[in-house]
Design an enzyme around this catalytic site. Structure first.
Site, PDB file in Angstrom:
ATOM      1  N   ASN A 389     -34.701 -22.320  29.830  1.00 36.07           N
ATOM      2  CA  ASN A 389     -34.714 -21.871  31.072  1.00 36.07           C
ATOM      3  C   ASN A 389     -35.859 -21.665  31.860  1.00 36.07           C
ATOM      4  OD1 ASN A 389     -34.081 -19.595  32.977  1.00 36.07           O
ATOM      5  ND2 ASN A 389     -33.098 -18.357  31.858  1.00 36.07           N
ATOM      6  N   ASP A 390     -36.910 -20.810  31.339  1.00 30.03           N
ATOM      7  CA  ASP A 390     -38.278 -20.768  31.923  1.00 30.03           C
ATOM      8  C   ASP A 390     -39.041 -22.156  32.358  1.00 30.03           C
ATOM      9  OD1 ASP A 390     -37.917 -17.918  31.966  1.00 30.03           O
ATOM     10  OD2 ASP A 390     -38.869 -17.597  30.065  1.00 30.03           O
ATOM     11  N   VAL A 391     -38.637 -23.254  31.339  1.00 27.74           N
ATOM     12  CA  VAL A 391     -39.436 -24.376  31.546  1.00 27.74           C
ATOM     13  C   VAL A 391     -38.972 -25.252  32.784  1.00 27.74           C
ATOM     14  CG1 VAL A 391     -40.377 -24.387  29.314  1.00 27.74           C
ATOM     15  CG2 VAL A 391     -38.102 -25.575  29.583  1.00 27.74           C
TER      16      VAL A 391
END
Lengths: 463, 92
Positions: A389-391
């Site tokens: 997700n964040d990456v």
């Protein structure tokens, strides 16, 4: 002459360790490198067993057998998805071993001479201090990875104050150990306070920051061994400890850089800018998120010539690495090029995703690192994001006020089509919505990673 | 003091060697690097063995505990690293 043989053997062991690490510079030579390291260890242990100070062997042999059995069972049984837990545990054991060896040396040192030399006492205090922080810190990290302790950052008011007081106390006790080496209770008091400090230092660190913590504790366990080397004036311990210390520091640095966060921010549980003024989930997603079925995704794959798979921690959680590899093999058998884009902090420890894909028989040359895959990502027909997700959050590039601002990401949004397998629209560790999911070229496949991939495979085979 | 300086020299030089070698290790092998360094940091075993074999019962107890812990690191570390590395294959 005897001392010469021992020292010389230790030198050979150290050289073998260095060659062992050198072997790890390429997957082709890595297995041999590991064996060289093991040979070095065997040599060091065998030579040590001939030491003149040893009067009885029962407990040595018992200890070797018990430890060897536990180690072997752990090594054989552990699931590849649980490697971060295993490494956290081993970091901790390394630290604890240093506490006890230094403690024993302190007692022996005092019984031999009236005043143990300064090097011994300073190094003993350092061994006990670093060892205790490493052991308890690693146990907390293990608990967080295993889900026994809340994965979230545990923050409470006055935390910094308590830590500062503990740090001062540790410093005072260390001076006490150095000046009064004959009072052993001071040493164990130091170990006790440092233990509390170790727990409190790791508690505020959140789950997705575990790669940094595990790498840092790895470094500490090396430094503890090096400090024990100073206690015993033993070069092989000093050399090996420094190698491990350097390795952990390098990995810590790489991990921090890959999140664009400073080590202090990670250690104190601080996320970059607060994200105030950022858009809420409803504003980002409202009416723009398109959900797809496994059959529709299969059709996209059917037409694709180049596919990139971006795995994250979610893939490890749902144990989806084998189905993902089967999907890739199926696509390749139809003439599609499949590669993997691996973000350095994907997973819970450095290199976590690489090991999982290797376990699923994916050749290592299909795994590309972030910079390499980003160069050509705009020519990719379909990107499959699974459990990350964040990456892959484009806010890192576009919104300077976001908590992940400036973090290098895999630019999956630049591909022609992005398929994201995810249970829901819940945010990742950074706690912010991901505009990637609402892009025109994105499709969401809601569900469990493993099941969804298996459904896509079934649909592909039917078509 | 001279002894300390000798040890310290070894320490500093070894850190430089470590930096040189380890920066060349590719990200693919970072997990085996960590478990492998766990294994070699079990070298504390060398000190633990000597403490266990001494006459004092208290150092024998401390030594025994550290022999167990360090051996877990050595055996567990080398075996699990070997298990992982055996899975890394080139495209056939």
């Amino acid at each position: 002459m005897y001392d010469f043989i021992i020292s010389f053997s230790y030198l050979i062991a150290s050289v073998l360790f260095i060659f062992g690490l050198k072997g790890l510079t390429h997957p082709r030579t890595a297995v041999r490198g590991n064996l060289l390291g093991a040979c070095g260890m065997l040599l060091a242990v065998v030579v040590t067993l001939t030491d003149r100070h040893i009067v009885s062997y029962e407990y040595i042999i018992l200890g070797l057998v018990v430890g060897g059995a536990i180690g072997a069972v752990l090594a054989i049984r552990i699931e590849m998805t649980s490697m971060p837990e295993m490494v956290a545990l081993l970091n901790g054991f390394g630290g604890a071993a240093s506490i006890f060896v230094a403690g024993a040396a302190l007692i022996e040192g005092s019984s031999l001479t009236d005043s143990p030399i300064l090097q011994l006492t300073i190094a003993t205090a350092a061994s006990g201090l670093i060892g205790a922080v490493t052991f308890w810190g690693s146990l907390v990290a293990f608990g967080k990875l295993k889900g026994l302790i809340s994965e979230n950052a545990v923050l409470f008011s006055g935390q910094q104050v308590i830590n500062s007081i503990l740090a001062l106390l540790v410093l005072g006790l260390s001076i006490g150990v150095v000046t009064n080496p004959e009072s052993f209770s001071l040493y164990w008091l130091l170990v006790g306070v440092a233990s509390v400090l170790g727990i409190l230092l790791v508690l505020p660190i959140g789950g997705a920051d575990m790669p940094v913590v595990v790498a840092l504790l790895n470094s500490y366990s090396g430094l503890a061994a090096a400090a024990t080397g100073f206690v015993l004036s033993n070069n092989v311990l000093i050399i090996t400890g420094s190698l491990v210390g350097a390795s952990g520091i390098i990995l810590t640095h790489i991990m921090c850089k890959s999140m664009n966060r400073s080590l202090t921010n990670v250690l104190f549980g601080v996320m970059g800018p607060s994200g105030e003024g950022g858009q809420t989930a409803d504003e980002v997603y409202g009416g723009k998120v398109k959900s797809a079925s496994p059959e529709e995704v299969a059709l996209l794959f059917d037409a694709a010539r180049r596919v990139v798979i971006v795995p994250g921690y979610g893939m490890a959680v749902s144990q989806a690495q084998h189905p993902v590899a089967s999907l890739a093999a199926l696509l390749e058998s139809r003439g599609t090029t499949v590669e993997y884009g691996i973000h350095p902090v994907a997973g819970r420890m450095p290199g976590h995703m690489n090991v999982l894909m290797a376990e699923a028989d994916v050749p290592y040359d299909a795994l590309k690192d972030m910079d390499e895959i980003n160069q050509t990502i705009d020519q990719v027909d379909v990107v499959l994001v699974i459990g990350a997700n964040d990456v892959v959050n484009p806010l890192a590039r576009t919104d300077p006020s976001s908590p992940i601002a400036g973090m290098p990401i895999i630019d999956v949004d630049k591909a022609k089509i992005v398929v994201v397998i995810k249970r829901s629209l819940s945010p990742g560790f950074a706690g912010i919505p991901n505009p990637l999911f609402a892009l025109d070229n994105s499709l969401m496949l809601f569900g469990d990673g493993k099941k969804m991939v298996l459904d896509i495979i079934a649909a592909l085979k039917d078509s | 003091m001279e002894m300390f300086l000798m040890s310290f020299t070894v320490f500093v030089l070894a850190i430089f060697v470590g930096f040189e070698v380890i920066t060349k290790i590719p990200p693919t092998l970072h997990t085996p690097l960590m478990s492998g360094s766990n294994a070699i940091s079990g070298i504390t075993l060398v000190g633990a063995i000597v403490s266990t074999g001494t006459e004092l019962w208290i150092t024998t107890v401390l030594g025994f505990l550290s022999v167990v812990l360090a051996t877990i690191n050595v055996i567990g570390g080398f075996m699990v690293t070997n298990r992982m590395l055996a899975m890394f294959k080139k495209k056939s």
